[in-house]
Scaffold this active site. Structure first.
Site, PDB file in Angstrom:
ATOM      1  N   GLU A  93       0.846  -1.205   0.000  1.00  0.00           N
ATOM      2  CA  GLU A  93       0.000   0.000   0.000  1.00  0.00           C
ATOM      3  C   GLU A  93       0.876   1.247   0.000  1.00  0.00           C
ATOM      4  O   GLU A  93       1.916   1.277   0.644  1.00  0.00           O
ATOM      5  CB  GLU A  93      -0.883  -0.039   1.255  1.00  0.00           C
ATOM      6  CG  GLU A  93      -1.831   1.116   1.393  1.00  0.00           C
ATOM      7  CD  GLU A  93      -2.769   0.967   2.614  1.00  0.00           C
ATOM      8  OE1 GLU A  93      -3.168  -0.165   2.970  1.00  0.00           O
ATOM      9  OE2 GLU A  93      -3.084   2.000   3.208  1.00  0.00           O
ATOM     10  N   ASP A  95       0.283   5.417   0.506  1.00  0.00           N
ATOM     11  CA  ASP A  95      -0.791   6.303   0.971  1.00  0.00           C
ATOM     12  C   ASP A  95      -0.507   7.791   0.924  1.00  0.00           C
ATOM     13  O   ASP A  95       0.546   8.234   1.401  1.00  0.00           O
ATOM     14  CB  ASP A  95      -1.057   6.053   2.474  1.00  0.00           C
ATOM     15  CG  ASP A  95      -1.618   4.690   2.760  1.00  0.00           C
ATOM     16  OD1 ASP A  95      -2.309   4.149   1.917  1.00  0.00           O
ATOM     17  OD2 ASP A  95      -1.344   4.182   3.864  1.00  0.00           O
ATOM     18  N   GLU A  97      -2.783  10.631   2.820  1.00  0.00           N
ATOM     19  CA  GLU A  97      -3.960  10.878   3.649  1.00  0.00           C
ATOM     20  C   GLU A  97      -3.894  12.316   4.146  1.00  0.00           C
ATOM     21  O   GLU A  97      -2.869  12.736   4.699  1.00  0.00           O
ATOM     22  CB  GLU A  97      -4.013   9.923   4.843  1.00  0.00           C
ATOM     23  CG  GLU A  97      -4.254   8.489   4.415  1.00  0.00           C
ATOM     24  CD  GLU A  97      -4.412   7.524   5.579  1.00  0.00           C
ATOM     25  OE1 GLU A  97      -5.327   6.704   5.543  1.00  0.00           O
ATOM     26  OE2 GLU A  97      -3.607   7.604   6.533  1.00  0.00           O
TER      27      GLU A  97
END
Ligand SMILES: *[C@@H]1O[C@H](CO)[C@@H](O)[C@H](O)[C@H]1NC(C)=O
Ligand SMILES: *[C@@H]1O[C@H](CO)[C@@H](O)[C@H](O)[C@H]1NC(C)=O
Ligand SMILES: *[C@@H]1O[C@H](CO)[C@@H](O)[C@H](O)[C@H]1NC(C)=O
Length: 286
Positions: A93, A95, A97
């Protein structure tokens, strides 16, 4: 008049990227919507639920770009995300955010890289502009050599493939692109001190212009080499193949250092308290 008309036509032809073609809304019971013939995708959050979407395709390597305008006003407790993720218990993953804040207080861009189910590689940044005032471009370059995160074309983070067992690098699991808006008032804003004010709900963020110059993989679990790079972008001259061998260029290193010097809020690689038995291996590799 003629010149103006042709310029407008050109603008429309080049800018439209129809999100219906590349993205499915996956949750939120009507809180996420595609508007203007798929040119804009809005996600919203209220006390009952957030919402989100994902790409139709799975990708093994690529350069993924999206434009995003964040929740304005009091966005404390909210998290808007744009990320790549594979499936299974040893997933990979990457990311972005965006942690909201009280009106006028700065968002934090929280990043992480999870490989084979193990993360704890957070780096956080303030932005050098107001991310709620307009759309800005966020992108993830992921190839066999490195992962680079960019904000408006400026690299903010690099995660290299050291070719080492101690530092696994995502090489085999295809990932989808995801986006969402959800509530994380227990940790997002000042570490959870500031909660979501639901009287300001629903909160809304907007996405547009998703571009994937990427290898599309039909069977996500199968390892394969990237022999057929593909683009969902009409503008096919746009770097169609060069991303597969791209690294941080020398002049980009200066930009990355500028971001780290001036806007970095947290770096797991300097958190000795958190790793009393030694920093993670990628932090000390030269
Ligand atoms: C919110 O603003 C405060 C200052 O009031 C700051 O310390 C914090 O880093 C900001 N961002 C988040 C996501 O907490
Ligand atoms: C939440 O927002 C409302 C309206 O903006 C405001 O009157 C109220 O004081 C806020 N509540 C908290 C706990 O800050
Ligand atoms: C198309 O791609 C080229 C090469 O990357 C770039 O210079 C040009 O600005 C792009 N055009 C548009 C409209 O995105």
């Amino acid at each position: 008049m003629v010149a103006l008309f042709s310029m407008m036509m050109l603008g429309v032809g080049l800018c439209v990227s129809d999100l219906h073609k590349s993205i499915d809304i996956t949750w939120g019971n009507g809180r996420a919507q595609m508007l203007n013939n798929g040119q804009v995708l809005t996600v919203s959050l209220d006390a009952a639920s957030g919402s989100g979407f994902r790409s139709k395709d799975h990708y093994l390597f690529g350069h993924f770009q999206i434009q995003l305008k964040l929740v304005s006003g009091n966005s404390a407790g909210t998290v808007t995300s744009f990320y790549l993720q594979s499936e299974g218990s040893t997933w990979d993953e990457i990311d972005f955010e965006f942690l909201g804040n009280l009106t006028g207080k700065p968002y934090i861009l929280h990043t992480n890289v999870i490989t084979q189910g193990k993360g704890s590689r957070e780096q956080q940044f303030y932005l050098w502009f107001d991310p709620t005032a307009d759309f800005h471009t966020y992108s993830i370059l992921w190839n066999p050599l490195c992962i680079i995160l960019y904000v408006d074309g400026i690299p903010i983070r690099e995660f290299k493939n050291y070719g080492s067992r101690n530092v696994p690098f995502p090489l085999k699991q295809a990932m989808r692109m995801y986006g969402s808006l959800w509530d994380a008032e227990d940790w997002a804003t000042r570490g959870g001190l500031v909660k979501t004010n639901w009287s300001a709900a629903p909160f809304t963020a907007s996405f547009r212009n998703f571009i994937a110059n990427a290898c599309v993989q039909s069977i996500p679990s199968a390892a394969s080499s990237c022999t057929h790079p593909h683009s969902n972008n009409n503008n096919n001259s746009d770097n169609e193949k060069t991303w597969i061998t791209q690294r941080l260029k020398r002049y980009e290193v200066d930009k990355l250092n500028w971001v780290h010097r001036n806007f970095m809020v947290y770096n797991y690689c300097s958190d000795l308290k958190r790793f009393p038995h030694g920093l993670p291996p990628e932090c000390t590799v030269k």
